[in-house]
Design a protein around this motif. Structure first.
Motif, PDB file in Angstrom:
ATOM      1  N   HIS A  19     -33.876 -10.346   7.634  1.00 51.38           N
ATOM      2  CA  HIS A  19     -33.601  -9.012   6.760  1.00 51.38           C
ATOM      3  C   HIS A  19     -34.277  -8.024   7.673  1.00 51.38           C
ATOM      4  CE1 HIS A  19     -33.888 -12.499   3.568  1.00 51.38           C
ATOM      5  NE2 HIS A  19     -34.452 -12.733   4.711  1.00 51.38           N
ATOM      6  N   GLY A  20     -33.121  -6.505   6.582  1.00 48.30           N
ATOM      7  CA  GLY A  20     -33.658  -6.019   6.911  1.00 48.30           C
ATOM      8  C   GLY A  20     -32.907  -4.734   8.549  1.00 48.30           C
ATOM      9  N   HIS A  21     -32.509  -6.283   9.446  1.00 51.04           N
ATOM     10  CA  HIS A  21     -31.690  -5.804  10.307  1.00 51.04           C
ATOM     11  C   HIS A  21     -30.655  -6.184  10.666  1.00 51.04           C
ATOM     12  CE1 HIS A  21     -36.293  -4.910   9.896  1.00 51.04           C
ATOM     13  NE2 HIS A  21     -36.230  -3.671  10.719  1.00 51.04           N
ATOM     14  N   ASP A  22     -30.721  -5.870  12.119  1.00 52.79           N
ATOM     15  CA  ASP A  22     -29.459  -6.328  12.839  1.00 52.79           C
ATOM     16  C   ASP A  22     -30.453  -6.530  14.492  1.00 52.79           C
ATOM     17  OD1 ASP A  22     -27.311  -7.454  11.443  1.00 52.79           O
ATOM     18  OD2 ASP A  22     -26.451  -5.064  12.030  1.00 52.79           O
ATOM     19  N   PHE A  23     -30.464  -7.654  15.346  1.00 50.37           N
ATOM     20  CA  PHE A  23     -31.289  -7.474  16.419  1.00 50.37           C
ATOM     21  C   PHE A  23     -29.991  -8.120  17.794  1.00 50.37           C
ATOM     22  CE2 PHE A  23     -31.733 -11.467  14.086  1.00 50.37           C
ATOM     23  CZ  PHE A  23     -30.958 -11.892  14.803  1.00 50.37           C
ATOM     24  N   TRP A  24     -30.206  -7.514  18.730  1.00 46.59           N
ATOM     25  CA  TRP A  24     -30.209  -7.643  20.072  1.00 46.59           C
ATOM     26  C   TRP A  24     -29.601  -9.084  20.729  1.00 46.59           C
ATOM     27  CZ3 TRP A  24     -31.747  -2.467  19.202  1.00 46.59           C
ATOM     28  CH2 TRP A  24     -31.264  -1.622  19.188  1.00 46.59           C
ATOM     29  N   VAL A  25     -29.340 -10.163  21.078  1.00 45.93           N
ATOM     30  CA  VAL A  25     -29.480 -11.253  21.852  1.00 45.93           C
ATOM     31  C   VAL A  25     -29.535 -11.027  22.565  1.00 45.93           C
ATOM     32  CG1 VAL A  25     -29.229 -13.379  20.929  1.00 45.93           C
ATOM     33  CG2 VAL A  25     -27.746 -12.353  19.294  1.00 45.93           C
ATOM     34  N   LEU A  26     -30.847 -10.835  23.418  1.00 49.57           N
ATOM     35  CA  LEU A  26     -30.590 -10.738  24.677  1.00 49.57           C
ATOM     36  C   LEU A  26     -30.449 -11.686  25.709  1.00 49.57           C
ATOM     37  CD1 LEU A  26     -34.167  -7.966  24.392  1.00 49.57           C
ATOM     38  CD2 LEU A  26     -31.313  -8.046  24.458  1.00 49.57           C
ATOM     39  N   GLY A  27     -30.978 -13.224  25.318  1.00 49.31           N
ATOM     40  CA  GLY A  27     -30.361 -14.335  25.987  1.00 49.31           C
ATOM     41  C   GLY A  27     -31.451 -15.560  24.569  1.00 49.31           C
TER      42      GLY A  27
END
Length: 567
Positions: free
Chosen positions: A469-477
């Motif tokens: 919730h509240g964010h997007d994240f980078w999918v690193l692997g």
């Protein structure tokens, strides 16, 4: 002349301002139980203004959305989460009972107000108990700003939500999950495409009043297409349990968006999709126009004991209920993880829309996903801690410094890496419960390593879709086996990683994420499988709580907030 000039300026400003300024999109909803037959089997389900899925929220980037929700469930509280909307500046509108608000009690009207700050495909759904799977969900479609050109072209825009459907009520399911002996919810009875499915009503114990395949409520959902045109199909999943494959007979799909972010296009025949994810795919209506085609969805990652979901791709001018002349194509092999992992690895940011992640992080937290026993009760846990919600929502307790309302003992940030065997049932399956939270330094960069493992059953590891919730994240692997803290970070994709808000953790594998703790508030991070979160599979992050504005009194009224905000 001067008066004419003044009048012209005034007129120009009056017609210009509404175009330049963002608009307010106002919705009024009544939420109640009704008898419906979405898969031909009649049961109580939650509707919004008489519908499930509920009304689609349509807005443009920068608009403010106001939803006034009246709870007419009679005997049940509610809360609605706006899935994928980051709630920047409005953490109290996230709609997460126990985290950002007290629930809306029967008879009350609650106003959610938030800004949609980024174009894309999003969702809304209940976030109280296991209420989502009763039918309270719908789509949010945010269009791009004026004069912005997307990196792909299409003629028409359509949305569908895939769900699974149980005939038992959420109360029956929750009671079984909370009992000794433990009673699992089992596999869902049907899969629904945009709220429509077809259960086999031939059982001798079912009467026509209970289950009737001729009921128009369960006629297959059809998307009508004009031959020669290109369609953007926004496909989302809000399943309670199932990982799915979605396919359209005779048509390839080009993936172009994921969770509101543009994807470097790639072509699939089967779109694997996990609860909480959204994708946009492009399809060409370039097949034989004299017939209709199947749209199907199937369970993957679990034994296929659920009726497949069937719909029609209706080529105009064929009748939308005209069945295709072929047998519905079978889905992919349910327990073949390799193509699902391959799709996850194929999702990269579009080359013109790369948001480069920080090259390093300030903190690394590893979350081991396990199934456990606590005093004889079955739980899901993170690092052997099963999450429980406090009576006073975290956002209020933190802002008002009611720290006695939840545990102040920091939860674990890892597990016994050297000795834990992820491929076997743990030697000690006992765990503890806690409502402690992870406190993150504001504006710091945080890495999350999701590590899967064996359940309490031999040779079994489940797929877990995790939503932040509240964010997007980078999918690193992604990787198979146990994450190696020394070797695996060297394989991270720091060049063009996709940003998402929901990501799968594959069986016996790991998934690595990175995000900036730059949104003041208290934010849930949890497995999006209803029963798993109910059984404790989640955590809460706190960041920048001192920067949160004055809390509205409407979110209070439970726990220690009874009477807050009243004179």
């Amino acid at each position: 002349m001067l008066l004419k000039l003044l009048a012209l300026c005034l007129f120009t400003s009056l017609v210009y301002v509404p175009i330049a300024e963002a608009r307010i999109r106002h919705y009024k909803w009544e939420v109640k139980y009704e008898y419906k037959s979405p898969d031909c089997y009649k049961k109580l389900m939650i509707t919004i203004n008489g519908r499930s899925p509920g009304p689609t929220i349509l807005a443009q980037e920068g608009d403010t959305v106001i939803v006034e929700v009246t709870n007419k469930l009679l005997l049940e509280n509610l809360a609605i989460h706006w899935h994928g909307i980051r709630q920047i500046g409005t953490p109290w509108s996230d709609g997460t009972e126990g985290v950002t608000q007290c629930p809306v009690v029967p008879g009350d009207t609650f106003k959610y107000q938030f800004k949609v700050d980024r174009a894309g495909t999003y969702l809304y759904h209940a976030h109280y108990g296991m209420q989502r799977e009763s039918g309270l969900y719908g789509s949010i479609r945010v269009s791009v700003p004026d004069n912005f050109t997307e990196p792909f072209a299409y003629d028409y825009d359509r949305s569908i939500i895939l769900t699974d459907w149980y005939h038992k009520s959420t109360y029956e399911q929750a009671t079984g999950l909370s009992s000794i002996p433990f009673v699992w919810v089992g596999e869902p009875q049907s899969l629904l495409i945009q709220g429509k499915g077809k259960f086999n009503c031939s059982s001798a114990s079912l009467t026509a009043n209970t289950c009737n395949t001729s009921n128009p409520e369960c006629s297959p959902y059809a998307i009508t297409v004009i031959p020669g045109k290109t369609y953007r199909l926004r496909v989302a999943s809000l399943t309670a349990l199932s990982a799915l494959s979605f396919q359209i007979e005779g048509h390839n799909m080009t993936v172009v968006e994921a969770d509101g972010h543009y994807v470097e296009p790639f072509v699939v025949k089967n779109l694997f999709i996990y609860s909480g994810e959204t994708y946009s795919v492009l399809i060409q209506a370039d097949q034989d126009p004299s017939r209709n085609y199947w749209m199907t969805t199937n369970v993957v990652s679990r034994p296929p004991n659920t009726t497949e979901g069937l719909g029609f791709l209706n080529y105009y001018p064929n009748h939308p209920r005209r069945s295709p002349p072929t047998v519905a194509p079978a889905g992919p092999i349910w327990n073949d993880t390799a193509p699902r992992l391959a799709q996850s690895l194929a999702i990269k940011a579009h080359h013109d829309f790369i948001v480069t992640p920080p090259t390093t992080s300030d903190r690394v937290i590893v979350f081991l996903n396990t199934q456990n026993e606590i005093n004889g009760y079955r739980h899901w846990s993170v690092n052997n801690v099963s999450f429980t919600l406090p009576h006073t929502p975290y956002l209020i307790a933190l802002k008002e410094k009611l720290h006695h309302q939840f545990s102040q003992t920091p939860p674990p940030e890892g597990y016994d890496f050297a000795n834990y065997d992820i491929y076997n049932v743990a030697k000690n399956v006992n765990a503890t419960t806690s409502n402690a939270i992870y406190r993150l330094g504001f504006n710091t960069t945080v890495d999350i390593i999701l590590q899967n493992a064996n359940t309490m059953f031999a040779n079994n590891s489940e797929t877990h879709p995790w939503h932040l919730h509240g964010h997007d994240f980078w999918v690193l692997g992604y990787g198979e086996g146990k994450f190696d803290m020394n070797k695996d970070p060297k394989k991270y994709n720091l060049v063009n990683p996709i940003m998402k808000n929901t990501v799968p953790l594959h069986p016996y594998g790991w998934t690595a994420l990175r995000f900036k703790a730059d949104n003041p508030g208290a934010w849930l991070f949890h497995c999006h499988i209803e029963a798993h979160f109910y059984m404790g599979m989640g955590v809460v992050f706190e960041e920048g709580i001192d920067k949160v504005g004055e809390l509205p009194s409407s979110i209070m009224g439970c726990g220690e907030t009874k009477g807050f905000g009243k004179p």
